[in-house]
Design an enzyme around this catalytic site. Structure first.
Site, PDB file in Angstrom:
ATOM      1  N   CYS A  36      58.798  42.228 -39.955  1.00  0.00           N
ATOM      2  CA  CYS A  36      59.179  40.794 -39.938  1.00  0.00           C
ATOM      3  C   CYS A  36      58.456  40.226 -38.724  1.00  0.00           C
ATOM      4  CB  CYS A  36      60.663  40.824 -39.623  1.00  0.00           C
ATOM      5  SG  CYS A  36      61.629  41.649 -40.619  1.00  0.00           S
ATOM      6  N   ASP A  38      58.918  41.064 -35.471  1.00  0.00           N
ATOM      7  CA  ASP A  38      59.718  40.917 -34.036  1.00  0.00           C
ATOM      8  C   ASP A  38      60.246  41.944 -33.859  1.00  0.00           C
ATOM      9  OD1 ASP A  38      59.898  37.502 -33.820  1.00  0.00           O
ATOM     10  OD2 ASP A  38      60.775  38.022 -35.897  1.00  0.00           O
ATOM     11  N   CYS A  62      56.435  36.513 -31.642  1.00  0.00           N
ATOM     12  CA  CYS A  62      55.836  35.231 -31.472  1.00  0.00           C
ATOM     13  C   CYS A  62      56.227  34.537 -30.251  1.00  0.00           C
ATOM     14  CB  CYS A  62      56.143  34.367 -32.635  1.00  0.00           C
ATOM     15  SG  CYS A  62      57.953  34.101 -32.874  1.00  0.00           S
ATOM     16  N   CYS A 106      64.798  34.006 -34.691  1.00  0.00           N
ATOM     17  CA  CYS A 106      64.531  34.509 -33.309  1.00  0.00           C
ATOM     18  C   CYS A 106      65.609  34.516 -32.555  1.00  0.00           C
ATOM     19  CB  CYS A 106      63.295  33.871 -32.959  1.00  0.00           C
ATOM     20  SG  CYS A 106      61.599  34.067 -33.380  1.00  0.00           S
TER      21      CYS A 106
END
Ligand SMILES: Cc1ncc(COP(=O)(O)O)c(C=O)c1O
Lengths: 130, 390
Positions: A36, A38, A62, A106
């Site tokens: 994914c 992360d 990110c 996130c």
């Protein structure tokens, strides 16, 4: 995308707070996976009054992932465990002045990392007491 | 702050000469290219002249084989849908690759909903299609092979000559999306077994919103846009004269400078790669080592995610891009790197530097100076990097 990041997100991305590890952490949370894009690892230090005295993170991800990690460590410091459990992903996103829609996951990840660290702390405490 | 633009596969800066050529067509030469009066004739002359120049750049046998479109995307849509519709009674099978640009990929997906069958060929770790699989996939229902000339993300150049041969032997049309290859790879369509070829002006220092489709004489194709009798009856709508003239000028210049520019860019690209690998550890090249566009360097920085690198480079005035996860606005890792069998964690940390005519050796030196500390700082933050040390 990048252009949509708020000033606050960029500020935390540029100068992330609390990067690193806590060697004798009371709890460590690990969430996400590289597919994914992360991975967050969150360390917390909890004192005898159930207050989180320190928090640190390491994140693969990110700009938004780094900023939410940074923000969640800021938000939990000084909070009791019950209060820390009340921190939602929306609270993290809001504290950052909002996140682009496609980056909301996130903030979810940051909330999960925190829960996972607290779970780990609880499990360790239980193991010690028994 | 120094500005270094290394995103020329996304788009290029329009050349001064191109703009100069276009301006009169926005001011005084405003006639409709279909009108018979002088105003119209002047505009027509501009379009005709541009057609010759594009035909010359592509190496077409005649200018009539060039149809102007509104973009590379339209040229791809026209080629794929146009052949699919024209040959519907013959068959319904299309062969493409798994690493095409969305302009081809999503057009094929659209046709699938319409009863067409599509084979997406696998690629090897360098991004090159498997010719044996191609041969095996062709059936008597196959009407089109559409495989890109060169990939936009990693720059890998496909064996288009061989694909063309196979297509010809089996009597199947071959379309190639050459949007990234034009001006960066020397070729002549008349010497290749290519029936259709798409290009776009803004990738060769021309204006945005104009492209062309090469259609070999005699190729059966159905129009995409119906209306007036423009573009030899193949594409209706009043010509974007200034845009077409700009494309023509860009094509003329590309033809003239192509061989020198290929050499120069290859040198710069390899110089940059050497600088990066010398100063940063765990850097991986994505794409073929030499069957690759002269301007494209896609590298993977292990333990990192691409967007965080791009954002940091941006703060230093460097424009690069990533095909992976976040920047593309989709959360999936790059379909190209995934098809190449790249490990998901590695796919995330990929950055594409695509060079152009404005870039200099000093630009490369600047990147090599700026990037290592960024990578170091981000890796210190990455839990994956930790695990490596332990
Ligand atoms: C390989 C490829 N095909 C098609 C396109 C689409 O071209 P355009 O931007 O002119 O629609 C691009 C550009 O993004 C490309 O790189």
């Amino acid at each position: 995308m990048e252009g949509q990041y708020s000033e606050k997100v960029m500020e935390h991305f540029r100068n992330p707070r609390n990067v690193g590890e806590i060697p004798d952490a009371s709890g460590v949370g690990n969430v996400g996976n590289p597919v994914c894009g992360d991975i967050m690892r969150l360390y917390i230090k909890v004192d005898e009054n159930e207050v989180i005295t320190d928090a640190k993170f390491k994140t693969f991800g990110c700009g938004a992932a780094i900023a939410t990690s940074s923000m969640v460590t800021e938000l939990v410091k000084g909070k009791t465990i019950p209060d820390a459990l009340k921190i939602s992903n929306h609270a993290v996103a809001e504290a950052l002045g909002g996140l682009p829609k496609i980056k909301m996951h996130c903030s979810v990840l940051a909330e999960q990392a925190l829960r996972s660290a607290i779970d780990d702390y609880m499990a360790k405490k239980k193991a010690q007491n028994s | 702050m120094r500005k270094v633009y290394l995103d020329n596969n996304a788009t290029t800066r329009m050349r001064e000469e191109v703009l100069e050529t276009m301006l009169p067509y926005y001011k005084d030469i405003y006639g409709n290219a279909s009108s018979i009066h002088e105003f119209g004739r002047l505009a027509r002359r501009g379009v005709d002249d541009a057609r010759l120049k594009v035909a010359d750049l592509l190496g077409a046998a005649s200018a009539e084989e060039i149809i102007f479109t509104s973009s590379g995307t339209e040229a791809d849509n026209f080629a794929v849908k146009g052949v699919a519709h024209a040959l519907r009674s013959k068959g319904n099978h299309i062969i493409t690759s798994s690493i095409e640009h969305q302009a081809v990929l999503n057009t094929c997906k659209f046709l699938e909903k319409d009863g067409y069958k599509v084979t997406y060929l696998k690629v090897d770790k360098y991004g090159i299609v498997d010719l044996e699989e191609l041969k095996r996939s062709i059936t008597d229902k196959t009407i089109l092979i559409t495989i890109m000339y060169a990939n936009n993300e990693v720059g890998t150049v496909e064996p288009v000559e061989e694909i063309g041969k196979i297509a010809k032997e089996r009597g199947v049309y071959f379309h190639t999306d050459a949007v990234q290859a034009v001006g960066k790879a020397p070729f002549e369509v008349k010497a290749m077994n290519v029936d259709l070829l798409a290009m776009s002006a803004h990738k060769i220092y021309g204006p945005k919103g104009v492209g062309a489709l090469y259609i070999r004489k005699g190729t059966r194709i159905t129009q995409l846009l119906h209306g007036g009798h423009h573009e030899m009856g193949k594409r209706a709508s009043t010509e974007n004269v200034a845009g077409i003239v700009g494309l023509g000028k860009a094509a003329e210049l590309a033809k003239k400078e192509r061989s020198e520019e290929i050499k120069r860019l290859t040198g710069l690209r390899d110089y940059l790669y050497k600088g990066l690998t010398t100063n940063i550890e765990d850097v991986r090249l994505n794409g073929h080592p030499d069957k690759r566009l002269p301007n494209t360097l896609n590298v993977g920085f292990k333990y990192l995610e691409g967007e965080s690198i791009i954002l940091n480079l941006d703060m230093e005035g460097i424009a690069a891009s990533t095909g992976s996860a976040c920047t593309s606005g989709s959360l999936e890792p790059s379909h190209v790197l995934t098809a190449m069998g790249s490990d998901p964690a590695d796919t995330q940390g990929s950055v594409r530097f695509s060079l152009g005519r404005d870039n200099t050796k000093e630009d490369m030196d600047y990147v090599v100076k700026v990037l290592p500390p960024i990578i170091k700082r981000l890796r210190a933050m990455s839990p994956l990097y930790d695990e490596k040390g332990k």
